[in-house]
Design a protein around this motif. Sequence first.
Motif, mmCIF file in Angstrom:
data_model
loop_
_atom_site.group_PDB
_atom_site.id
_atom_site.type_symbol
_atom_site.label_atom_id
_atom_site.label_comp_id
_atom_site.label_asym_id
_atom_site.label_seq_id
_atom_site.Cartn_x
_atom_site.Cartn_y
_atom_site.Cartn_z
ATOM 1 N N TYR A 77 41.658 33.337 40.033
ATOM 2 C CA TYR A 77 40.504 34.142 40.466
ATOM 3 C C TYR A 77 40.161 33.834 41.918
ATOM 4 N N PHE A 78 40.112 32.530 42.252
ATOM 5 C CA PHE A 78 39.774 32.128 43.623
ATOM 6 C C PHE A 78 40.857 32.577 44.602
ATOM 7 N N GLU A 79 42.119 32.489 44.188
ATOM 8 C CA GLU A 79 43.213 32.964 45.042
ATOM 9 C C GLU A 79 43.073 34.455 45.319
ATOM 10 N N LYS A 80 42.713 35.223 44.297
ATOM 11 C CA LYS A 80 42.542 36.669 44.460
ATOM 12 C C LYS A 80 41.420 36.976 45.443
ATOM 13 N N VAL A 81 40.309 36.232 45.344
ATOM 14 C CA VAL A 81 39.194 36.447 46.267
ATOM 15 C C VAL A 81 39.598 36.072 47.693
ATOM 16 N N LEU A 82 40.296 34.941 47.837
ATOM 17 C CA LEU A 82 40.693 34.474 49.170
ATOM 18 C C LEU A 82 41.610 35.471 49.869
ATOM 19 N N LYS A 83 42.562 36.008 49.117
ATOM 20 C CA LYS A 83 43.600 36.828 49.733
ATOM 21 C C LYS A 83 43.275 38.314 49.740
ATOM 22 N N SER A 84 42.098 38.671 49.239
ATOM 23 C CA SER A 84 41.697 40.084 49.235
ATOM 24 C C SER A 84 40.905 40.474 50.473
ATOM 25 N N SER A 85 40.621 39.496 51.354
ATOM 26 C CA SER A 85 39.886 39.788 52.584
ATOM 27 C C SER A 85 40.267 38.771 53.654
#
Length: 303
Positions: free
Chosen positions: A193-201
Amino acid sequence: MASRENVSLVFKLYCLLVMTLVAAAYTVVLRYTRTVTTEMYFSTTAVCVAEVIKLLLSLVILAKETGSLGRLIASLRENVLGSPVEMLKLSVPSLVYALQNNMAFVALSNLDAAVYQVTYQLKIPCTALCTVLMLNRSLSKLQWFSVFILCGGVTLVQYNPAEATLVKIEQNHWLGFGAVAVAVLCSGFAGVYFEKVLKSSDTSLWVRNIQMYISGITVTLAGVFLTDGQAVIEKGFFYGYNPLVWLVVLLASVGGLYTSVVVKYTDNIMKGFSAAAAIVISTIASVLLFGLQISMLRVPFPE
């Protein structure tokens, strides 16, 4: 912080190495403070203090990244005070990580450090599954093969509670394994989840960390008073703290920061495999500190 494309292989390997060494040291020292020392501190307060230290360190690094106090304040005003949706988004991994960190204390109060490290590596297949489901990312045959080999290794672990000869407290091994199971699920979901948030912006890693740690402090502080509230009021927030306990808190803080860097510039599966080396270090330390006896695996054959 440089962009992902400009980060060298040497930097990635350095972060993986430090994270592995810190993880091994954290596991061994935490185990020592929960089983060999006599004046037991509150694990919930240790998790909360670690979140505070991570927040302070992230603020220092963001200040260096922005270059001036004015730009730091402007960044915080925009990304923290002015972004309630983003704060809410980062509260999800905060809550899950808080549960995971508390489960680590429960597990290491009831399981040897080496056994904990091996069984905790089940987070790798859990993370792989979450990566496929949440990030729509495919894994190579070699990666899946490595995951299943690791699962096979975990099933071969044999545990004899009597072998930890220097442990001074009563242990519940089923509770320990249950805590590991919860921690594995938390680690897989929260990491991806944190990886997705980091790499989505393109938002700074340290801004994201600050958003998460503010939520983390709120969650863990609530956990302190819901779980140990009366005892904390009677004995004090820092009851039982000694230099080794502070070392546990510091290792948790540094490990958390390096983990976020590794997630940002590699991925969660690479993070998981790097931790496998910590098993060897933890096992050697368990032999020296806790009197753990290593024996050859005995496979029973029918007579």
